[in-house]
Design a protein around this motif. Structure first.
Motif, PDB file in Angstrom:
ATOM      1  N   SER A 163       0.830  -1.203   0.000  1.00 35.68           N
ATOM      2  CA  SER A 163       0.000   0.000   0.000  1.00 35.68           C
ATOM      3  C   SER A 163       0.866   1.256   0.000  1.00 35.68           C
ATOM      4  CB  SER A 163      -0.920  -0.010   1.219  1.00 35.68           C
ATOM      5  OG  SER A 163      -1.716   1.147   1.255  1.00 35.68           O
ATOM      6  N   PHE A 164       1.898   1.260   0.850  1.00 40.54           N
ATOM      7  CA  PHE A 164       2.774   2.433   0.957  1.00 40.54           C
ATOM      8  C   PHE A 164       3.611   2.619  -0.317  1.00 40.54           C
ATOM      9  CE2 PHE A 164       6.864   4.329   2.209  1.00 40.54           C
ATOM     10  CZ  PHE A 164       6.402   5.546   2.685  1.00 40.54           C
ATOM     11  N   LEU A 165       4.192   1.536  -0.811  1.00 45.45           N
ATOM     12  CA  LEU A 165       5.046   1.617  -1.994  1.00 45.45           C
ATOM     13  C   LEU A 165       4.277   2.043  -3.242  1.00 45.45           C
ATOM     14  CD1 LEU A 165       7.395  -1.503  -1.650  1.00 45.45           C
ATOM     15  CD2 LEU A 165       7.943   0.906  -1.232  1.00 45.45           C
ATOM     16  N   SER A 166       3.023   1.627  -3.354  1.00 42.65           N
ATOM     17  CA  SER A 166       2.220   1.989  -4.534  1.00 42.65           C
ATOM     18  C   SER A 166       2.005   3.500  -4.603  1.00 42.65           C
ATOM     19  CB  SER A 166       0.875   1.258  -4.513  1.00 42.65           C
ATOM     20  OG  SER A 166       0.071   1.692  -3.431  1.00 42.65           O
ATOM     21  N   ILE A 167       1.898   4.133  -3.432  1.00 41.37           N
ATOM     22  CA  ILE A 167       1.750   5.598  -3.390  1.00 41.37           C
ATOM     23  C   ILE A 167       3.052   6.266  -3.834  1.00 41.37           C
ATOM     24  CG2 ILE A 167       1.358   7.579  -1.880  1.00 41.37           C
ATOM     25  CD1 ILE A 167      -0.249   5.684  -0.044  1.00 41.37           C
ATOM     26  N   ILE A 168       4.147   5.838  -3.236  1.00 45.09           N
ATOM     27  CA  ILE A 168       5.454   6.442  -3.499  1.00 45.09           C
ATOM     28  C   ILE A 168       5.873   6.236  -4.950  1.00 45.09           C
ATOM     29  CG2 ILE A 168       7.906   6.420  -2.911  1.00 45.09           C
ATOM     30  CD1 ILE A 168       6.065   7.597  -0.756  1.00 45.09           C
ATOM     31  N   TYR A 169       5.708   5.025  -5.447  1.00 43.33           N
ATOM     32  CA  TYR A 169       6.212   4.681  -6.778  1.00 43.33           C
ATOM     33  C   TYR A 169       5.512   5.477  -7.874  1.00 43.33           C
ATOM     34  CZ  TYR A 169       7.824   1.810 -10.670  1.00 43.33           C
ATOM     35  OH  TYR A 169       8.407   1.389 -11.833  1.00 43.33           O
ATOM     36  N   SER A 170       4.199   5.486  -7.849  1.00 41.67           N
ATOM     37  CA  SER A 170       3.435   6.156  -8.897  1.00 41.67           C
ATOM     38  C   SER A 170       3.697   7.662  -8.915  1.00 41.67           C
ATOM     39  CB  SER A 170       1.943   5.892  -8.707  1.00 41.67           C
ATOM     40  OG  SER A 170       1.197   6.524  -9.710  1.00 41.67           O
ATOM     41  N   LEU A 171       3.611   8.290  -7.746  1.00 39.54           N
ATOM     42  CA  LEU A 171       3.804   9.740  -7.683  1.00 39.54           C
ATOM     43  C   LEU A 171       5.246  10.134  -8.021  1.00 39.54           C
ATOM     44  CD1 LEU A 171       1.681  10.765  -4.555  1.00 39.54           C
ATOM     45  CD2 LEU A 171       1.152  11.142  -6.964  1.00 39.54           C
ATOM     46  N   SER A 172       6.206   9.292  -7.650  1.00 36.46           N
ATOM     47  CA  SER A 172       7.609   9.588  -7.940  1.00 36.46           C
ATOM     48  C   SER A 172       7.857   9.632  -9.442  1.00 36.46           C
ATOM     49  CB  SER A 172       8.524   8.538  -7.298  1.00 36.46           C
ATOM     50  OG  SER A 172       8.446   8.596  -5.893  1.00 36.46           O
ATOM     51  N   LEU A 173       7.317   8.661 -10.165  1.00 40.87           N
ATOM     52  CA  LEU A 173       7.508   8.631 -11.611  1.00 40.87           C
ATOM     53  C   LEU A 173       6.808   9.803 -12.288  1.00 40.87           C
ATOM     54  CD1 LEU A 173       7.326   4.861 -12.640  1.00 40.87           C
ATOM     55  CD2 LEU A 173       9.308   6.285 -12.181  1.00 40.87           C
ATOM     56  N   LEU A 174       5.642  10.175 -11.790  1.00 37.75           N
ATOM     57  CA  LEU A 174       4.942  11.325 -12.355  1.00 37.75           C
ATOM     58  C   LEU A 174       5.727  12.611 -12.134  1.00 37.75           C
ATOM     59  CD1 LEU A 174       1.170  10.656 -11.575  1.00 37.75           C
ATOM     60  CD2 LEU A 174       2.196  10.991 -13.825  1.00 37.75           C
ATOM     61  N   LEU A 175       6.312  12.744 -10.954  1.00 42.89           N
ATOM     62  CA  LEU A 175       7.083  13.948 -10.654  1.00 42.89           C
ATOM     63  C   LEU A 175       8.345  14.026 -11.497  1.00 42.89           C
ATOM     64  CD1 LEU A 175       6.658  14.134  -6.778  1.00 42.89           C
ATOM     65  CD2 LEU A 175       5.649  15.648  -8.492  1.00 42.89           C
ATOM     66  N   VAL A 176       8.967  12.882 -11.754  1.00 43.05           N
ATOM     67  CA  VAL A 176      10.146  12.870 -12.626  1.00 43.05           C
ATOM     68  C   VAL A 176       9.744  13.259 -14.050  1.00 43.05           C
ATOM     69  CG1 VAL A 176      11.920  11.409 -13.680  1.00 43.05           C
ATOM     70  CG2 VAL A 176      11.394  11.173 -11.258  1.00 43.05           C
TER      71      VAL A 176
END
Length: 360
Positions: free
Chosen positions: A141-154
């Motif tokens: 649950s935690f990683l799915s939040i971090i991973y998706s938003l991180s790629l969008l921000l990049v």
């Protein structure tokens, strides 16, 4: 089974997401490496959507149970990021991109093992206790939040901070809409992370529906526009150009008119004095000097003459009567609608639309 209007609406939009993805993947006119990843992303999002939809209505059919084995929330951000990477022609992370699939592969493998033991009892691994499984899904649950938003921000840096011709307005809008939806999804997932209670995703998919229908509208327009360009280009390639007479005044003028007539170099919207001079093996200044002594005065006048003549030929042809005037203008070499309209009227005394009505 009683379904609300929103549930029916979101189901239809999820199906449309899948179909739009298939169209993008299968259409010859839309085929490109970047669009391949866009199409894949839409199909994956449709799978995520249908899983969430059945969860919200309290159903769990066999197909959904199969899809639930894979953690798609780690795959669509990767394929979507690859789309942004390609459409912006960014070279960053190009060589290491294959590693971006690892979270989906590794975590899906763990999820399959956990599911086979926890739900079906097909395997028995001692350390997979209820507490361990609970921690595993917390981490997911935690990683799915971090991973998706991180790629969008990049990808934000690729789309908004670099100035390249690849940055179309609709791509920026698409990124903005998707970032808003993903952020809302992150809020829901964060609530699940802290409370262990899964909230309904109906409104999330309603928002996603808006994006899908916007994309369908853009896609249909772009598809129609691309098809018109393809047909016009094919017609122009298979027909002879109008010809101006040089009257034997200058060898370089003869060569220029030959290039315009036989090779149709005027169809290139980026054609300029420097490129033409290079083709003739003379300096740009000498080219201007040569043309100033002829009845045609300058290069722009000659090129625009040929472009307008091609446009007139297309507008007279009944096969193109339903094609947009913008498509006609851009394909004969003009770089904007306004330039096409102004030049056409200056040369003919009529706007393209007036000329079309007069000849058809």
């Amino acid at each position: 089974m009683n379904l609300s209007f929103l549930q029916i609406f979101t189901l239809i939009s999820i199906i449309h997401s899948f179909l739009l993805g298939v169209v993008v993947l299968s259409s010859k006119l839309l085929r490109s490496k970047a669009n391949f990843y866009l199409g894949i992303s839409l199909v994956i999002l449709a799978i995520v959507g249908i899983n969430n939809w059945f969860w919200d209505i309290g159903k769990n059919p066999l197909l959904v149970r199969f899809f639930d084995l894979f953690l798609w929330q780690f795959l669509y951000p990767t394929t979507l990021f690859k789309y942004f990477l390609l459409v912006t022609k960014s070279k960053s992370l190009k060589n290491s991109f294959k590693w971006f699939y690892m979270p989906f592969i590794i975590l899906s493998l763990f999820n399959i093992i956990v599911t086979f033991q926890n739900l079906y009892g097909w395997i028995n691994i001692s350390f997979l206790t209820e507490e361990t499984i609970h921690i595993f899904y917390k981490i997911i649950s935690f990683l799915s939040i971090i991973y998706s938003l991180s790629l969008l921000l990049v990808s934000f840096g690729m789309i908004f901070l670099k100035k390249t011709k690849a940055h179309f307005l609709w791509v920026k809008i698409f990124w903005g809409l998707f970032f808003f939806i993903d952020s809302y999804g992150a809020v829901l997932e964060l609530g699940r992370f802290y409370t262990n209670e899964r909230k309904s995703h109906t409104y999330l998919w309603v928002a996603f529906s808006v994006v899908i229908y916007w994309m369908i509208y853009i896609g249909l327009y772009k598809f129609k526009f691309s098809n018109e360009k393809f047909e016009i280009r094919k017609f122009l390639e298979n027909t002879k150009a109008s010809n101006l007479e040089s009257k034997g005044t200058n060898d370089y003028l003869d060569k220029l008119l030959n290039l315009l007539t036989t090779q149709k170099i005027y169809l290139n919207a980026q054609l300029n004095r420097e490129k033409v001079a290079e083709m003739l093996n003379i300096s740009p200044g000498y080219l201007s000097q040569v043309l100033s002594k002829t009845e045609y005065k300058n290069l722009t006048a000659i090129i625009n003459y040929y472009r307008v003549e091609e446009a007139k030929r297309l507008l007279r042809n009944s096969e193109f009567k339903n094609y947009s005037l913008v498509s006609v203008g851009l394909e004969v070499g003009f770089n904007s609608k306004s330039t096409f309209y102004n030049t056409f009227k200056k040369q003919t005394g009529l706007t393209p639309n007036e000329f079309k009505k007069q000849v058809l």
